[in-house]
Design a protein around this motif. Structure first.
Motif, PDB file in Angstrom:
ATOM      1  N   TYR A  23       0.824  -1.208   0.000  1.00  0.00           N
ATOM      2  CA  TYR A  23       0.000   0.000   0.000  1.00  0.00           C
ATOM      3  C   TYR A  23       0.855   1.255   0.000  1.00  0.00           C
ATOM      4  O   TYR A  23       1.779   1.378   0.802  1.00  0.00           O
ATOM      5  N   ALA A  24       0.544   2.162  -0.902  1.00  0.00           N
ATOM      6  CA  ALA A  24       1.175   3.484  -0.950  1.00  0.00           C
ATOM      7  C   ALA A  24       0.099   4.508  -0.617  1.00  0.00           C
ATOM      8  O   ALA A  24      -0.861   4.682  -1.378  1.00  0.00           O
ATOM      9  N   ALA A  25       0.250   5.173   0.510  1.00  0.00           N
ATOM     10  CA  ALA A  25      -0.753   6.122   1.008  1.00  0.00           C
ATOM     11  C   ALA A  25      -0.543   7.512   0.424  1.00  0.00           C
ATOM     12  O   ALA A  25       0.569   7.893   0.077  1.00  0.00           O
ATOM     13  N   ARG A  26      -1.646   8.248   0.344  1.00  0.00           N
ATOM     14  CA  ARG A  26      -1.629   9.677   0.003  1.00  0.00           C
ATOM     15  C   ARG A  26      -0.768  10.011  -1.216  1.00  0.00           C
ATOM     16  O   ARG A  26       0.054  10.926  -1.179  1.00  0.00           O
ATOM     17  N   ILE A  27      -1.013   9.277  -2.288  1.00  0.00           N
ATOM     18  CA  ILE A  27      -0.356   9.591  -3.556  1.00  0.00           C
ATOM     19  C   ILE A  27      -0.778  10.998  -3.986  1.00  0.00           C
ATOM     20  O   ILE A  27       0.022  11.772  -4.495  1.00  0.00           O
ATOM     21  N   ASP A  31      -7.647  18.545   1.614  1.00  0.00           N
ATOM     22  CA  ASP A  31      -8.310  18.597   2.911  1.00  0.00           C
ATOM     23  C   ASP A  31      -9.545  17.696   2.973  1.00  0.00           C
ATOM     24  O   ASP A  31      -9.998  17.346   4.053  1.00  0.00           O
ATOM     25  N   LEU A  32     -10.093  17.322   1.802  1.00  0.00           N
ATOM     26  CA  LEU A  32     -11.345  16.572   1.758  1.00  0.00           C
ATOM     27  C   LEU A  32     -11.212  15.152   1.239  1.00  0.00           C
ATOM     28  O   LEU A  32     -12.145  14.357   1.376  1.00  0.00           O
ATOM     29  N   LEU A  33     -10.072  14.807   0.610  1.00  0.00           N
ATOM     30  CA  LEU A  33      -9.938  13.534  -0.091  1.00  0.00           C
ATOM     31  C   LEU A  33      -8.474  13.134  -0.124  1.00  0.00           C
ATOM     32  O   LEU A  33      -7.597  14.004  -0.201  1.00  0.00           O
ATOM     33  N   SER A  34      -8.206  11.828  -0.081  1.00  0.00           N
ATOM     34  CA  SER A  34      -6.858  11.343  -0.373  1.00  0.00           C
ATOM     35  C   SER A  34      -6.962  10.130  -1.278  1.00  0.00           C
ATOM     36  O   SER A  34      -8.007   9.469  -1.337  1.00  0.00           O
ATOM     37  N   VAL A  35      -5.871   9.853  -1.990  1.00  0.00           N
ATOM     38  CA  VAL A  35      -5.818   8.765  -2.957  1.00  0.00           C
ATOM     39  C   VAL A  35      -4.583   7.937  -2.676  1.00  0.00           C
ATOM     40  O   VAL A  35      -3.484   8.479  -2.525  1.00  0.00           O
ATOM     41  N   GLY A  36      -4.771   6.613  -2.601  1.00  0.00           N
ATOM     42  CA  GLY A  36      -3.664   5.690  -2.419  1.00  0.00           C
ATOM     43  C   GLY A  36      -3.707   4.616  -3.478  1.00  0.00           C
ATOM     44  O   GLY A  36      -4.649   4.546  -4.274  1.00  0.00           O
ATOM     45  N   VAL A  37      -2.688   3.764  -3.494  1.00  0.00           N
ATOM     46  CA  VAL A  37      -2.636   2.636  -4.424  1.00  0.00           C
ATOM     47  C   VAL A  37      -2.386   1.374  -3.604  1.00  0.00           C
ATOM     48  O   VAL A  37      -1.476   1.318  -2.781  1.00  0.00           O
ATOM     49  N   ALA A 105     -12.472   9.465   1.684  1.00  0.00           N
ATOM     50  CA  ALA A 105     -13.097  10.726   2.077  1.00  0.00           C
ATOM     51  C   ALA A 105     -13.722  10.542   3.453  1.00  0.00           C
ATOM     52  O   ALA A 105     -14.519   9.610   3.639  1.00  0.00           O
ATOM     53  N   PRO A 106     -13.374  11.356   4.418  1.00  0.00           N
ATOM     54  CA  PRO A 106     -12.297  12.361   4.374  1.00  0.00           C
ATOM     55  C   PRO A 106     -10.962  11.676   4.170  1.00  0.00           C
ATOM     56  O   PRO A 106     -10.890  10.453   4.104  1.00  0.00           O
ATOM     57  N   PRO A 107      -9.874  12.448   4.053  1.00  0.00           N
ATOM     58  CA  PRO A 107      -8.567  11.845   3.796  1.00  0.00           C
ATOM     59  C   PRO A 107      -8.224  10.739   4.795  1.00  0.00           C
ATOM     60  O   PRO A 107      -8.610  10.803   5.972  1.00  0.00           O
ATOM     61  N   GLU A 108      -7.525   9.750   4.317  1.00  0.00           N
ATOM     62  CA  GLU A 108      -7.128   8.598   5.118  1.00  0.00           C
ATOM     63  C   GLU A 108      -6.502   9.003   6.451  1.00  0.00           C
ATOM     64  O   GLU A 108      -5.640   9.870   6.496  1.00  0.00           O
ATOM     65  N   LYS A 109      -7.002   8.372   7.507  1.00  0.00           N
ATOM     66  CA  LYS A 109      -6.507   8.556   8.879  1.00  0.00           C
ATOM     67  C   LYS A 109      -6.582  10.010   9.366  1.00  0.00           C
ATOM     68  O   LYS A 109      -5.812  10.428  10.202  1.00  0.00           O
ATOM     69  N   SER A 110      -7.554  10.754   8.852  1.00  0.00           N
ATOM     70  CA  SER A 110      -7.710  12.136   9.310  1.00  0.00           C
ATOM     71  C   SER A 110      -8.813  12.261  10.367  1.00  0.00           C
ATOM     72  O   SER A 110      -8.963  13.303  10.973  1.00  0.00           O
TER      73      SER A 110
END
Length: 111
Positions: A23-27, A31-37, A105-110
Motif C-alpha cells: 500500500y502506498a498512502a496519500r499519492i 483537505d477533503l480527499l486522499s488517494v492511495g494505491v 473521504a475524508p482523507p485517510e486517517k484524518s
C-alpha cells in the motif's frame, strides 16, 4: 491547504506500494480527499480492517472477488466499489495481481 493541482504516475505509485507491503498512502491528497494505491499479489490474503473513512476502489488490473458486509461481487479491471466507513470488507480469491486506486473521504486517517 493542499496544492490546487497534483499529479502522479500510476506505475511509480504501484512500485512504491510493492516496496511498502502493498500500500502506498496519500499519492494525492487534499483537505477533503486522499488517494492511495493498493497492490495484492495473486493468492494473497487481504487483511485490512474496517476504516473510519468512506472508500471508493477503482480496479486497474487483476481479478478477484470482493466482500463488503454480506454482499459479494466479482472484481475485474474497471470495477468501481464503494464502501461506507465502518463496514467490514476485503478482497479474496485473488486470481491475478490486483492494482487498485483507493479514494478516501475524508482523507485517510484524518478522523
Amino acid at each position: 491547504m493542499a496544492d490546487p493541482f497534483q499529479s502522479a504516475d500510476l506505475e511509480e505509485a504501484v512500485a512504491r506500494a510493492r516496496a511498502a507491503d502493498g500500500y502506498a498512502a496519500r499519492i494525492l491528497s487534499s483537505d477533503l480527499l486522499s488517494v492511495g494505491v493498493y497492490v495484492l499479489p495473486a493468492g494473497a490474503e487481504d487483511t485490512q480492517r474496517p476504516h473510519r473513512e468512506d472508500e471508493v476502489y477503482y480496479v486497474v488490473r487483476g481479478r478477484s472477488r470482493f466482500r463488503a458486509g454480506s454482499e459479494e461481487e466479482p472484481v475485474r479491471p474497471g470495477s468501481l466499489l464503494f464502501v461506507r466507513a465502518g463496514v467490514d470488507h476485503r478482497f479474496f480469491d485473488i486470481e491475478e495481481e490486483l492494482v487498485i486506486v483507493v479514494f478516501w473521504a475524508p482523507p485517510e486517517k484524518s478522523v
